[in-house]
Enzyme design. Structure first.
Site, mmCIF file in Angstrom:
data_model
loop_
_atom_site.group_PDB
_atom_site.id
_atom_site.type_symbol
_atom_site.label_atom_id
_atom_site.label_comp_id
_atom_site.label_asym_id
_atom_site.label_seq_id
_atom_site.Cartn_x
_atom_site.Cartn_y
_atom_site.Cartn_z
ATOM 1 N N LYS A 11 0.756 -1.243 0.024
ATOM 2 C CA LYS A 11 -0.128 -0.047 -0.023
ATOM 3 C C LYS A 11 0.606 1.398 0.137
ATOM 4 O O LYS A 11 2.045 1.208 0.164
ATOM 5 C CB LYS A 11 -0.736 -0.137 1.296
ATOM 6 C CG LYS A 11 -2.014 -1.285 1.150
ATOM 7 C CD LYS A 11 -2.659 -1.314 2.531
ATOM 8 C CE LYS A 11 -3.827 -2.474 2.465
ATOM 9 N NZ LYS A 11 -4.370 -2.614 3.805
ATOM 10 N N TYR A 51 -11.915 -2.716 -3.091
ATOM 11 C CA TYR A 51 -12.339 -2.893 -1.628
ATOM 12 C C TYR A 51 -14.029 -3.046 -1.713
ATOM 13 O O TYR A 51 -14.653 -2.510 -0.628
ATOM 14 C CB TYR A 51 -12.093 -1.583 -1.000
ATOM 15 C CG TYR A 51 -10.502 -2.073 -0.254
ATOM 16 C CD1 TYR A 51 -10.236 -3.224 0.263
ATOM 17 C CD2 TYR A 51 -9.409 -1.195 -0.782
ATOM 18 C CE1 TYR A 51 -9.005 -3.360 0.807
ATOM 19 C CE2 TYR A 51 -8.188 -1.385 -0.180
ATOM 20 C CZ TYR A 51 -8.001 -2.674 0.569
ATOM 21 O OH TYR A 51 -6.700 -2.723 1.083
ATOM 22 N N ASN A 114 -1.490 -0.368 7.418
ATOM 23 C CA ASN A 114 -0.948 -1.739 7.526
ATOM 24 C C ASN A 114 -0.268 -2.173 6.721
ATOM 25 O O ASN A 114 -0.245 -3.378 6.494
ATOM 26 C CB ASN A 114 -1.977 -2.559 8.405
ATOM 27 C CG ASN A 114 -3.084 -2.849 7.212
ATOM 28 O OD1 ASN A 114 -3.130 -2.327 6.130
ATOM 29 N ND2 ASN A 114 -4.126 -3.595 7.526
ATOM 30 N N HIS A 117 -1.517 -5.524 1.293
ATOM 31 C CA HIS A 117 -2.765 -6.155 1.175
ATOM 32 C C HIS A 117 -2.576 -7.883 0.432
ATOM 33 O O HIS A 117 -1.531 -7.912 -0.113
ATOM 34 C CB HIS A 117 -3.667 -5.518 0.131
ATOM 35 C CG HIS A 117 -4.893 -6.533 -0.265
ATOM 36 N ND1 HIS A 117 -5.859 -6.601 0.341
ATOM 37 C CD2 HIS A 117 -4.786 -7.290 -1.419
ATOM 38 C CE1 HIS A 117 -6.972 -7.531 -0.438
ATOM 39 N NE2 HIS A 117 -5.861 -7.968 -1.368
ATOM 40 N N GLU A 128 -8.832 -10.429 -8.035
ATOM 41 C CA GLU A 128 -8.246 -9.386 -7.844
ATOM 42 C C GLU A 128 -7.206 -9.753 -8.651
ATOM 43 O O GLU A 128 -6.580 -8.417 -9.276
ATOM 44 C CB GLU A 128 -7.739 -9.630 -6.287
ATOM 45 C CG GLU A 128 -8.568 -8.992 -5.365
ATOM 46 C CD GLU A 128 -8.380 -9.091 -3.683
ATOM 47 O OE1 GLU A 128 -7.055 -9.648 -3.532
ATOM 48 O OE2 GLU A 128 -9.110 -8.936 -2.951
HETATM 49 N N1 UDP Z 1 -9.502 -1.165 7.412
HETATM 50 C C1 UDP Z 1 -9.534 0.084 8.358
HETATM 51 N N2 UDP Z 1 -10.279 0.039 9.427
HETATM 52 C C2 UDP Z 1 -10.870 -0.799 9.663
HETATM 53 C C3 UDP Z 1 -10.729 -2.182 9.193
HETATM 54 C C4 UDP Z 1 -10.100 -2.330 8.121
HETATM 55 O O1 UDP Z 1 -8.719 0.980 7.937
HETATM 56 O O2 UDP Z 1 -11.662 -0.858 10.934
HETATM 57 C C5 UDP Z 1 -8.690 -1.238 6.351
HETATM 58 C C6 UDP Z 1 -7.278 -1.946 6.501
HETATM 59 O O3 UDP Z 1 -6.425 -1.267 5.635
HETATM 60 C C7 UDP Z 1 -7.522 -3.316 6.030
HETATM 61 C C8 UDP Z 1 -8.517 -3.032 4.994
HETATM 62 O O4 UDP Z 1 -9.340 -2.003 5.389
HETATM 63 O O5 UDP Z 1 -6.232 -3.821 5.638
HETATM 64 C C9 UDP Z 1 -9.222 -4.153 4.276
HETATM 65 O O6 UDP Z 1 -10.023 -4.961 5.693
HETATM 66 P P1 UDP Z 1 -9.959 -6.388 5.859
HETATM 67 O O7 UDP Z 1 -10.887 -6.702 6.961
HETATM 68 O O8 UDP Z 1 -10.211 -7.133 4.563
HETATM 69 O O9 UDP Z 1 -8.412 -6.802 6.137
HETATM 70 P P2 UDP Z 1 -7.199 -7.426 5.302
HETATM 71 O O10 UDP Z 1 -7.966 -8.382 4.495
HETATM 72 O O11 UDP Z 1 -6.553 -6.361 4.843
HETATM 73 O O12 UDP Z 1 -6.530 -8.128 6.568
HETATM 74 MG MG MG Z 2 -9.311 -8.396 3.039
#
Ligand code: UDP
Ligand code: MG
Length: 152
Positions: A11, A51, A114, A117, A128
């Site tokens: 990211k 997303y 974080n 992805h 994707e």
């Molecule tokens: N995210 C966020 N706040 C939240 C939950 C998710 O900013 O409360 C963002 C975070 O960058 C995360 C992304 O949305 O990586 C996608 O969320 P997901 O639950 O799919 O997590 P991932 O698959 O990336 O672990």
């Molecule tokens: Mg996810």
């Protein structure tokens, strides 16, 4: 365990913080094969599709703003069980809950920053990869040291 492909993206925070090499190295050293790699600033349309599953969530707007704010490194990695393994290398979504040794556990603090992805399953991975890459951008190849990683 069958050979799979997964989509991984560094990211904008990971790119801005100079973590590209560190992250690529972890996937390379694990023994996965790099099939596609490019840098791009995602369009809003691409980010919203990527997303889309989160579009009703309160963080969606901020997440799309963030992911379109600068360069992203988009990748496709291939290998036995790579979809789940990549998620393990990446670590939990909340970096403070991610185990040390994982990318998020070692390199991040905040859930909204974080760093990386990774696709969460076979259907998402296929969706994707197709969303981010054209087929001519994907390279089918055999590393010269393949026999030292995979039994033939
Ligand atoms: N995210 C966020 N706040 C939240 C939950 C998710 O900013 O409360 C963002 C975070 O960058 C995360 C992304 O949305 O990586 C996608 O969320 P997901 O639950 O799919 O997590 P991932 O698959 O990336 O672990
Ligand atoms: Mg996810």
């Amino acid at each position: 365990m069958s050979v799979e492909r997964t989509f991984v993206a560094i990211k904008p925070d990971g790119v801005q913080r100079g973590l590209i090499g560190e992250i690529l190295e972890r996937f390379e050293r694990k023994g996965f094969k790099l099939i596609g790699l490019k840098q791009l600033i995602p369009t809003r349309e691409l980010a919203e599709k990527h997303y889309g599953v989160h579009k009703e969530r309160p963080f969606f707007g901020g997440l799309v703003e963030f992911i379109t704010s600068g360069p992203v490194i988009a990748m496709v990695w291939e290998g036995d069980g790579v979809i789940i393994s990549a998620r393990k290398l990446i670590g939990a979504t909340k970096p403070l809950e991610a185990d040390p040794g994982t990318i998020r556990g070692d390199l991040a603090v905040n859930i909204g920053r974080n760093v990386i992805h990774g696709s969460d399953g076979p259907d998402t991975a296929a969706f994707e990869i197709d969303l981010w890459f054209n087929s001519i951008e994907l390279c089918d190849w055999t590393p010269s040291d393949q026999r030292w990683r995979v039994e033939s």
